[in-house]
Design a protein around this motif. Structure first.
Motif, short mmCIF file in Angstrom:
data_model
loop_
_atom_site.label_atom_id
_atom_site.label_comp_id
_atom_site.label_asym_id
_atom_site.label_seq_id
_atom_site.Cartn_x
_atom_site.Cartn_y
_atom_site.Cartn_z
N ILE A 138 -9.87 59.16 28.56
CA ILE A 138 -9.17 58.15 29.54
C ILE A 138 -8.76 57.01 28.55
O ILE A 138 -7.52 56.39 28.67
N LEU A 218 -4.53 62.85 32.12
CA LEU A 218 -4.37 63.19 33.58
C LEU A 218 -5.28 64.38 33.66
O LEU A 218 -5.77 64.76 34.93
N GLN A 260 -13.13 61.44 36.47
CA GLN A 260 -11.83 60.97 36.76
C GLN A 260 -11.58 61.71 38.38
O GLN A 260 -12.33 62.85 38.20
N GLU A 262 -9.26 63.67 39.95
CA GLU A 262 -8.26 64.38 39.53
C GLU A 262 -7.53 65.01 40.70
O GLU A 262 -8.07 65.57 41.55
N ARG A 270 -0.47 63.44 42.12
CA ARG A 270 0.08 63.78 40.89
C ARG A 270 1.43 63.59 40.64
O ARG A 270 1.87 63.07 39.43
N GLN A 273 1.52 59.86 39.81
CA GLN A 273 1.25 59.72 38.50
C GLN A 273 2.25 60.10 37.62
O GLN A 273 2.56 59.48 36.47
N CYS A 285 -4.68 56.42 36.22
CA CYS A 285 -5.61 57.23 36.56
C CYS A 285 -6.99 56.80 37.07
O CYS A 285 -7.26 55.39 37.01
#
Length: 361
Positions: A138, A218, A260, A262, A270, A273, A285
C-alpha cells in the motif's frame, strides 16, 4: 525547683512520625513500563510518516494558499520564492541530509514491525545500479525504511553505494513535503531524473524503483505474493543505455502491513481507481490498519508484521546506447528469472511455506 520550659518550636509532638506514616499510606502512582513507552514511541514514529505521506502535502498546500489571504502573506511569498529557486533540485540528484536519514525516530519506525534488510551479494562502488523493488504494497513501507533512511544500515551493508528511492513526481510539487523527501534522498521516478543520476552523478549510485507502481497496489492483499512486471520493461532499457546493473529486491511481508477493500475488476470502484491512475498518476485505495492502542481495532497504523527486504544478486548489464527490443527482452527475461529464484530461495526462511509461489503478471 522550677524547670525552665523550652520555647515552642511551632511543631506538635509526634508530627514527624505521623507525617511519615501518612506519606507511606499514599498509594504509589504506577509508572508505565519502559517497554510500553517504547512501543508507543514506535507507533508515533510510524503514524507520523503515514500522515505525512497521505495528508500533510495537501494540508500544507491549502495552508500556503490561505496565508496569501492573510497578514502573513509575506511568509507564503518567501516560501514560494524558495520553491521556484529550488524547483530543479530533486530532479538533479537532490539534497539528502545525513542527520535526517539517521534520525532516532527511524529506529523506532524500524522496530515497530520490525523491518530488516538482508544483503546477499556485494555491490561494487565503481558501478551504478537500478534496484527493482517488489512488491509495492500500500505505502511501500519497506522501501522507505531501508532506502530512505539509515535505520537498517544500508550504507554500512553496501559501502560506497548511495540509494535514491524514486516516488511520484507530484510529491515534489507539494510545499514542505518535498523538503522532507529530498532530505531522505528520494527523487522523482522520472526518466530525466534517472538519466541524471546514472550519467552525471559519478558511480556508486543505486536508483530504487518500485516497478509495479500504483497499479500493483490495487491488487495487494495480506498473504498475496503477486508482482506487476511482465510488461514493465522501461527500467531495463534505461539500465542498458547507461550500463547500470540490475538488482532484484523482494520484500517479504510488505503486502501484510495493511488490509484493503478490493473492488472486483469491471466494477464502478475499480473503474474509478483506474481513471484516477490515468489522469493523476496514482490510484486511490481504500485501506485500513489497526488503531493506536489496540491491534484488533481499525485505524491507519499499519499492522506490526515483520517486513524483510532481500537484496538479490546484481545482473551485469552492458552499455548499449540504442538497445533493440531484442536486447531489452533478453535482459528483462534474465531479471524475471533472477527475481523468481530470489523469491524461491528465501520464502521459507521468511515466513512462507514451500508451496507458496510468486505470481508475475
Amino acid at each position: 525547683m522550677n524547670v525552665p520550659i523550652a520555647p515552642s518550636s511551632g511543631l506538635l509532638r509526634g508530627t514527624g512520625c505521623s507525617l511519615l506514616s501518612t506519606v507511606q499510606d499514599v498509594p504509589s502512582i504506577p509508572r508505565p513500563s519502559s517497554s510500553r513507552v517504547e512501543r508507543h514511541l514506535q507507533i508515533i514514529s510510524v503514524l507520523h510518516w503515514v500522515i505525512t505521506v497521505i495528508v500533510v502535502g495537501v494540508a500544507c498546500t491549502v495552508i500556503l494558499l490561505y496565508l496569501f489571504c492573510t497578514d502573513c502573506w509575506l511568509i507564503a511569498a518567501l516560501y514560494l520564492a524558495w520553491l521556484v529557486f529550488d524547483w530543479k533540485t530533486p530532479y538533479k540528484g537532490g539534497r539528502r541530509s545525513r542527520r535526517f536519514r539517521n534520525w532516532a525516530a527511524w529506529r523506532y519506525f524500524r522496530d515497530y514491525f520490525p523491518i530488516r534488510l538482508v544483503k546477499t551479494h556485494n555491490l561494487l562502488p565503481s558501478r551504478n545500479y537500478i534496484f527493482g523493488y517488489h512488491p509495492h504494497g500500500i505505502l511501500s513501507i519497506g522501501a522507505f525504511c531501508n532506502f530512505g533512511t539509515e535505520a537498517t544500515g544500508v550504507s554500512k551493508k553496501f559501502p560506497g553505494i548511495k540509494p535514491y528511492l524514486g516516488t511520484l513526481a507530484g510529491y515534489f510539487r507539494m510545499p514542505f513535503v518535498r523538503e522532507y523527501l529530498i532530505s531522505a534522498g528520494m527523487c522523482p521516478v522520472r526518466r530525466d531524473t534517472i538519466d541524471f543520476i546514472l550519467s552525471k552523478n559519478g558511480t556508486g549510485n543505486a536508483v530504487v524503483i518500485v516497478i509495479g507502481g500504483t497499479a500493483e497496489c490495487l491488487d495487494c492483499q495480506p498473504g498475496k505474493n503477486s508482482v506487476t512486471l511482465k510488461q514493465r520493461k522501461g527500467f531495463v532499457k534505461i539500465a542498458l543505455q547507461h550500463g547500470a546493473n540490475l538488482v532484484p529486491v523482494y520484500s517479504f511481508g510488505e503486502n501484510n502491513a495493511y488490509k484493503q477493500i478490493e473492488f472486483d475488476k469491471g466494477s464502478w470502484g475499480r473503474w474509478l481507481q483506474r481513471k484516477f491512475q490515468k489522469r493523476i498518476g496514482f490510484a486511490p485505495c481504500l485501506f485500513y490498519g489497526c488503531g493506536f492502542f489496540f491491534t484488533d481495532s481499525w485505524g491507519f497504523v499499519p499492522y506490526p508484521i515483520p517486513i524483510t527486504t532481500v537484496v538479490g544478486e546484481p545482473i551485469a548489464v552492458p552499455k548499449i546506447e540504442q538497445p533493440t527490443q531484442k536486447d531489452v527482452d533478453l535482459y528483462h527475461g534474465m531479471y524475471l528469472t533472477s527475481l523468481q529464484k530470489l523469491f524461491d530461495k528465501y520464502k521459507t526462511e521468511f515466513g512462507l511455506s514451500e508451496s507458496e509461489e510468486l505470481e508475475i503478471v
